[in-house]
Design a protein around this motif. Structure first.
Motif, PDB file in Angstrom:
ATOM      1  N   SER A 169       0.852  -1.183   0.000  1.00  0.00           N
ATOM      2  CA  SER A 169       0.000   0.000   0.000  1.00  0.00           C
ATOM      3  C   SER A 169       0.882   1.226   0.000  1.00  0.00           C
ATOM      4  CB  SER A 169      -0.920   0.015   1.225  1.00  0.00           C
ATOM      5  OG  SER A 169      -0.178  -0.019   2.406  1.00  0.00           O
ATOM      6  N   PRO A 170       0.395   2.361  -0.550  1.00  0.00           N
ATOM      7  CA  PRO A 170       1.216   3.550  -0.653  1.00  0.00           C
ATOM      8  C   PRO A 170       1.309   4.293   0.659  1.00  0.00           C
ATOM      9  CG  PRO A 170      -0.934   3.956  -1.605  1.00  0.00           C
ATOM     10  CD  PRO A 170      -0.896   2.514  -1.238  1.00  0.00           C
ATOM     11  N   THR A 171       2.362   5.088   0.793  1.00  0.00           N
ATOM     12  CA  THR A 171       2.524   5.933   1.971  1.00  0.00           C
ATOM     13  C   THR A 171       3.339   7.145   1.587  1.00  0.00           C
ATOM     14  OG1 THR A 171       3.200   6.007   4.279  1.00  0.00           O
ATOM     15  CG2 THR A 171       4.668   4.868   2.798  1.00  0.00           C
ATOM     16  N   GLY A 172       3.568   8.031   2.559  1.00  0.00           N
ATOM     17  CA  GLY A 172       4.509   9.128   2.384  1.00  0.00           C
ATOM     18  C   GLY A 172       3.880  10.377   1.833  1.00  0.00           C
ATOM     19  N   PRO A 176       5.957   9.017  -2.144  1.00  0.00           N
ATOM     20  CA  PRO A 176       5.362   7.775  -1.640  1.00  0.00           C
ATOM     21  C   PRO A 176       6.009   6.532  -2.241  1.00  0.00           C
ATOM     22  CG  PRO A 176       3.665   9.322  -2.340  1.00  0.00           C
ATOM     23  CD  PRO A 176       4.977   9.864  -2.823  1.00  0.00           C
ATOM     24  N   VAL A 177       5.901   5.415  -1.516  1.00  0.00           N
ATOM     25  CA  VAL A 177       6.420   4.131  -1.990  1.00  0.00           C
ATOM     26  C   VAL A 177       5.397   3.042  -1.709  1.00  0.00           C
ATOM     27  CG1 VAL A 177       8.859   4.719  -1.678  1.00  0.00           C
ATOM     28  CG2 VAL A 177       7.582   3.738   0.235  1.00  0.00           C
ATOM     29  N   GLY A 184       8.649  -2.403   5.065  1.00  0.00           N
ATOM     30  CA  GLY A 184       9.771  -2.220   4.157  1.00  0.00           C
ATOM     31  C   GLY A 184       9.314  -1.719   2.806  1.00  0.00           C
ATOM     32  N   ILE A 185      10.244  -1.144   2.063  1.00  0.00           N
ATOM     33  CA  ILE A 185       9.953  -0.680   0.714  1.00  0.00           C
ATOM     34  C   ILE A 185       9.896  -1.883  -0.222  1.00  0.00           C
ATOM     35  CG2 ILE A 185      10.820   0.648  -1.252  1.00  0.00           C
ATOM     36  CD1 ILE A 185      12.089   2.588   0.676  1.00  0.00           C
ATOM     37  N   SER A 186       8.789  -2.028  -0.901  1.00  0.00           N
ATOM     38  CA  SER A 186       8.619  -3.134  -1.832  1.00  0.00           C
ATOM     39  C   SER A 186       9.677  -3.068  -2.932  1.00  0.00           C
ATOM     40  CB  SER A 186       7.224  -3.083  -2.462  1.00  0.00           C
ATOM     41  OG  SER A 186       7.044  -4.131  -3.384  1.00  0.00           O
TER      42      SER A 186
END
Length: 196
Positions: free
Chosen positions: A3-6, A162-163, A184-186
């Motif tokens: 899911s996205p964030t940031g 976002p990541v 963690g970052i995908s």
């Protein structure tokens, strides 16, 4: 689960912005820290992996209340909490609401790489900062930096784009081990361990 964030930003978090960012639920902060750019002096990179801890969490250092060792964990939002594990490795944490914090587990190194290689004794970039102890060694983090705010030297933290996020169980704990509070970052090559 992805899911996205940031949020996009170009200036380091400081003052009220720092307090607002960290004065939130530790899981939310742990997710939003992913892809943020962290500098310690002239070395750093993009945060790739985090874990969240709460005061009512048996795995947390704050579970039994404030002590001399964990005092920094009860500081202001955006405070730095550092501790040692196995008598040899430092761990870097950022305080959220008092007694809760986010452990920085891995970064993607991109600044001061030659210095980090020298400190770590390896030039294998994916392993340079792929774990709490490794990244502290690479960044020159030790107890001298404990109980400082992240908007003060030598720290700098900048929000970025976002990541996509991976979510899983925390690593190296026996209490409350089922809590899905590791992030963690995908697709990152710099994680401490794969997500299952």
């Amino acid at each position: 689960m992805n899911s996205p964030t940031g949020a996009i930003g170009t200036a380091p978090l400081s003052g009220g912005h720092l307090a607002d960012f960290f004065a939130r639920d530790a899981v939310t902060v742990a997710r939003d820290l992913l892809s943020c750019h962290l500098l310690v002096g002239e070395t750093g990179g993009r945060i790739a992996e985090t874990e969240a801890y709460f005061p009512d969490d048996e795995a947390s250092h704050s579970f039994r209340g404030p002590t001399r060792r964990n005092g920094a964990m009860f500081g202001k939002p955006g405070n730095v909490y550092i501790y040692r594990i196995y008598g040899m490795h430092w761990c870097l944490n950022f305080v959220c609401t008092p007694g809760s914090a986010v452990l920085i587990r891995a970064i993607e190194p991109d600044t001061g790489i030659a210095e980090m290689i020298s400190r770590r004794g390896t030039d294998a970039l994916p392993q340079l900062c792929s774990g709490p102890g490794k990244l502290c060694q690479a960044l020159g983090v030790d107890m001298d930096l404990n109980d400082r705010l992240l908007d003060r030297a030598p720290f700098s933290l900048t929000r970025t784009a976002p990541v996509e996020i991976l979510t899983g169980k925390r690593i190296g704990i026996t209490k409350n081990a089922e809590a899905p509070w590791r992030f963690g970052i995908s697709g990152s090559r710099y994680l401490s361990k794969p997500f299952r």
